[in-house]
Write a protein that holds these residues in place. Sequence first.
Motif, PDB file in Angstrom:
ATOM      1  N   ASP A 106       0.835  -1.200   0.000  1.00  0.00           N
ATOM      2  CA  ASP A 106       0.000   0.000   0.000  1.00  0.00           C
ATOM      3  C   ASP A 106       0.873   1.255   0.000  1.00  0.00           C
ATOM      4  O   ASP A 106       2.107   1.186  -0.024  1.00  0.00           O
ATOM      5  CB  ASP A 106      -0.963  -0.007   1.187  1.00  0.00           C
ATOM      6  CG  ASP A 106      -0.261  -0.076   2.537  1.00  0.00           C
ATOM      7  OD1 ASP A 106       0.981   0.021   2.589  1.00  0.00           O
ATOM      8  OD2 ASP A 106      -0.958  -0.221   3.554  1.00  0.00           O
ATOM      9  N   ARG A 107       0.233   2.403   0.008  1.00  0.00           N
ATOM     10  CA  ARG A 107       0.944   3.681  -0.043  1.00  0.00           C
ATOM     11  C   ARG A 107       1.885   3.855   1.148  1.00  0.00           C
ATOM     12  O   ARG A 107       2.990   4.359   1.016  1.00  0.00           O
ATOM     13  CB  ARG A 107      -0.072   4.828  -0.107  1.00  0.00           C
ATOM     14  CG  ARG A 107       0.586   6.175  -0.332  1.00  0.00           C
ATOM     15  CD  ARG A 107      -0.423   7.265  -0.462  1.00  0.00           C
ATOM     16  NE  ARG A 107      -1.091   7.422   0.826  1.00  0.00           N
ATOM     17  CZ  ARG A 107      -2.170   8.146   1.032  1.00  0.00           C
ATOM     18  NH1 ARG A 107      -2.738   8.758   0.029  1.00  0.00           N
ATOM     19  NH2 ARG A 107      -2.701   8.251   2.217  1.00  0.00           N
ATOM     20  N   ARG A 108       1.445   3.409   2.307  1.00  0.00           N
ATOM     21  CA  ARG A 108       2.269   3.535   3.511  1.00  0.00           C
ATOM     22  C   ARG A 108       3.568   2.736   3.367  1.00  0.00           C
ATOM     23  O   ARG A 108       4.648   3.215   3.713  1.00  0.00           O
ATOM     24  CB  ARG A 108       1.466   3.066   4.717  1.00  0.00           C
ATOM     25  CG  ARG A 108       2.205   3.193   6.019  1.00  0.00           C
ATOM     26  CD  ARG A 108       1.320   2.766   7.171  1.00  0.00           C
ATOM     27  NE  ARG A 108       2.078   2.812   8.395  1.00  0.00           N
ATOM     28  CZ  ARG A 108       1.578   3.123   9.557  1.00  0.00           C
ATOM     29  NH1 ARG A 108       0.309   3.425   9.675  1.00  0.00           N
ATOM     30  NH2 ARG A 108       2.336   3.136  10.625  1.00  0.00           N
ATOM     31  N   LEU A 109       3.487   1.522   2.847  1.00  0.00           N
ATOM     32  CA  LEU A 109       4.671   0.692   2.638  1.00  0.00           C
ATOM     33  C   LEU A 109       5.619   1.330   1.631  1.00  0.00           C
ATOM     34  O   LEU A 109       6.828   1.413   1.867  1.00  0.00           O
ATOM     35  CB  LEU A 109       4.271  -0.710   2.173  1.00  0.00           C
ATOM     36  CG  LEU A 109       5.434  -1.640   1.827  1.00  0.00           C
ATOM     37  CD1 LEU A 109       6.238  -1.983   3.067  1.00  0.00           C
ATOM     38  CD2 LEU A 109       4.932  -2.893   1.156  1.00  0.00           C
ATOM     39  N   ILE A 110       5.079   1.800   0.515  1.00  0.00           N
ATOM     40  CA  ILE A 110       5.906   2.424  -0.528  1.00  0.00           C
ATOM     41  C   ILE A 110       6.576   3.688   0.014  1.00  0.00           C
ATOM     42  O   ILE A 110       7.779   3.902  -0.191  1.00  0.00           O
ATOM     43  CB  ILE A 110       5.056   2.751  -1.783  1.00  0.00           C
ATOM     44  CG1 ILE A 110       4.464   1.480  -2.386  1.00  0.00           C
ATOM     45  CG2 ILE A 110       5.867   3.531  -2.801  1.00  0.00           C
ATOM     46  CD1 ILE A 110       5.482   0.491  -2.909  1.00  0.00           C
ATOM     47  N   THR A 111       5.819   4.522   0.723  1.00  0.00           N
ATOM     48  CA  THR A 111       6.372   5.758   1.292  1.00  0.00           C
ATOM     49  C   THR A 111       7.502   5.440   2.268  1.00  0.00           C
ATOM     50  O   THR A 111       8.572   6.054   2.225  1.00  0.00           O
ATOM     51  CB  THR A 111       5.274   6.571   2.004  1.00  0.00           C
ATOM     52  OG1 THR A 111       4.243   6.848   1.066  1.00  0.00           O
ATOM     53  CG2 THR A 111       5.812   7.861   2.569  1.00  0.00           C
ATOM     54  N   GLY A 112       7.279   4.481   3.135  1.00  0.00           N
ATOM     55  CA  GLY A 112       8.309   4.091   4.095  1.00  0.00           C
ATOM     56  C   GLY A 112       9.542   3.532   3.417  1.00  0.00           C
ATOM     57  O   GLY A 112      10.677   3.827   3.814  1.00  0.00           O
ATOM     58  N   ALA A 113       9.345   2.722   2.378  1.00  0.00           N
ATOM     59  CA  ALA A 113      10.475   2.145   1.657  1.00  0.00           C
ATOM     60  C   ALA A 113      11.304   3.231   0.974  1.00  0.00           C
ATOM     61  O   ALA A 113      12.543   3.192   0.997  1.00  0.00           O
ATOM     62  CB  ALA A 113       9.979   1.127   0.629  1.00  0.00           C
TER      63      ALA A 113
ATOM     64  N   PHE B 222       2.429  10.591  14.957  1.00  0.00           N
ATOM     65  CA  PHE B 222       1.635  11.265  13.935  1.00  0.00           C
ATOM     66  C   PHE B 222       0.912  10.311  12.978  1.00  0.00           C
ATOM     67  O   PHE B 222      -0.183  10.598  12.525  1.00  0.00           O
ATOM     68  CB  PHE B 222       2.501  12.240  13.121  1.00  0.00           C
ATOM     69  CG  PHE B 222       2.872  13.471  13.897  1.00  0.00           C
ATOM     70  CD1 PHE B 222       1.903  14.403  14.239  1.00  0.00           C
ATOM     71  CD2 PHE B 222       4.178  13.692  14.302  1.00  0.00           C
ATOM     72  CE1 PHE B 222       2.242  15.546  14.958  1.00  0.00           C
ATOM     73  CE2 PHE B 222       4.518  14.825  15.022  1.00  0.00           C
ATOM     74  CZ  PHE B 222       3.544  15.757  15.354  1.00  0.00           C
ATOM     75  N   VAL B 223       1.545   9.202  12.643  1.00  0.00           N
ATOM     76  CA  VAL B 223       0.959   8.274  11.682  1.00  0.00           C
ATOM     77  C   VAL B 223       0.296   7.107  12.406  1.00  0.00           C
ATOM     78  O   VAL B 223      -0.727   6.595  11.993  1.00  0.00           O
ATOM     79  CB  VAL B 223       2.034   7.760  10.680  1.00  0.00           C
ATOM     80  CG1 VAL B 223       1.429   6.778   9.691  1.00  0.00           C
ATOM     81  CG2 VAL B 223       2.694   8.913   9.973  1.00  0.00           C
ATOM     82  N   GLY B 224       0.898   6.678  13.494  1.00  0.00           N
ATOM     83  CA  GLY B 224       0.363   5.577  14.286  1.00  0.00           C
ATOM     84  C   GLY B 224       0.971   4.255  13.884  1.00  0.00           C
ATOM     85  O   GLY B 224       1.562   4.123  12.820  1.00  0.00           O
ATOM     86  N   PRO B 225       0.850   3.262  14.759  1.00  0.00           N
ATOM     87  CA  PRO B 225       1.394   1.936  14.448  1.00  0.00           C
ATOM     88  C   PRO B 225       0.609   1.273  13.320  1.00  0.00           C
ATOM     89  O   PRO B 225      -0.555   1.608  13.080  1.00  0.00           O
ATOM     90  CB  PRO B 225       1.241   1.166  15.760  1.00  0.00           C
ATOM     91  CG  PRO B 225       0.144   1.876  16.494  1.00  0.00           C
ATOM     92  CD  PRO B 225       0.185   3.319  16.058  1.00  0.00           C
ATOM     93  N   VAL B 226       1.245   0.346  12.649  1.00  0.00           N
ATOM     94  CA  VAL B 226       0.588  -0.390  11.575  1.00  0.00           C
ATOM     95  C   VAL B 226      -0.488  -1.280  12.200  1.00  0.00           C
ATOM     96  O   VAL B 226      -0.267  -1.928  13.214  1.00  0.00           O
ATOM     97  CB  VAL B 226       1.611  -1.254  10.807  1.00  0.00           C
ATOM     98  CG1 VAL B 226       0.914  -2.120   9.783  1.00  0.00           C
ATOM     99  CG2 VAL B 226       2.631  -0.382  10.148  1.00  0.00           C
ATOM    100  N   LYS B 227      -1.631  -1.291  11.595  1.00  0.00           N
ATOM    101  CA  LYS B 227      -2.726  -2.126  12.077  1.00  0.00           C
ATOM    102  C   LYS B 227      -2.866  -3.311  11.133  1.00  0.00           C
ATOM    103  O   LYS B 227      -2.940  -3.150   9.925  1.00  0.00           O
ATOM    104  CB  LYS B 227      -4.023  -1.332  12.099  1.00  0.00           C
ATOM    105  CG  LYS B 227      -3.866  -0.031  12.894  1.00  0.00           C
ATOM    106  CD  LYS B 227      -5.070   0.286  13.685  1.00  0.00           C
ATOM    107  CE  LYS B 227      -4.982   1.509  14.533  1.00  0.00           C
ATOM    108  NZ  LYS B 227      -3.893   2.400  14.444  1.00  0.00           N
ATOM    109  N   SER B 228      -2.862  -4.502  11.697  1.00  0.00           N
ATOM    110  CA  SER B 228      -2.989  -5.690  10.840  1.00  0.00           C
ATOM    111  C   SER B 228      -4.429  -5.819  10.346  1.00  0.00           C
ATOM    112  O   SER B 228      -5.369  -5.396  11.001  1.00  0.00           O
ATOM    113  CB  SER B 228      -2.563  -6.942  11.599  1.00  0.00           C
ATOM    114  OG  SER B 228      -3.265  -7.050  12.802  1.00  0.00           O
ATOM    115  N   SER B 229      -4.567  -6.398   9.160  1.00  0.00           N
ATOM    116  CA  SER B 229      -5.892  -6.501   8.561  1.00  0.00           C
ATOM    117  C   SER B 229      -6.708  -7.603   9.170  1.00  0.00           C
ATOM    118  O   SER B 229      -6.344  -8.490   9.757  1.00  0.00           O
ATOM    119  CB  SER B 229      -5.810  -6.747   7.064  1.00  0.00           C
ATOM    120  OG  SER B 229      -4.553  -6.831   6.560  1.00  0.00           O
TER     121      SER B 229
END
Length: 140
Positions: free
Chosen positions: A81-88, A133-140
Amino acid sequence: MKYVIPFLSGLLFGLGLLVSGMNDPQKVRAFLDVFGNWQPELIAVMGAAVVTFFIVFQLSKARTKPLFAPGFHLPSLQEIDRRLITGAVMFGTGWGLVGLCPGPALVDVLSGNESVLIFVGALIAGNRLAHYFVGPVKSS
């Protein structure tokens, strides 16, 4: 064994980083400089790491639980997702600019090098700011 195995694993990992030179920012930057003075030696380190992980991961699939833990900790997130790509992109940019990623930087903390200490401090601050600000990753 609860503390011995993680300690020995971390020690092995840290020694591997030192022996391979993955903790040397100049060596890492030279590896990333594919259009300049490229030095491809770290391909062997990365290749060995990927092959070793692949083999051990495949072998682990035949087990119901690890040897020294009550269960496996597999990732719950499966989508890109966008969060993963942005972090990478952010991680890769920082790695390319500084020549260190978190593991080697933590190994280098013991060197007392001021730039490494600043990097690790900024790494921790960035982690905490992102968490706030973004928060921890929430599992699906």
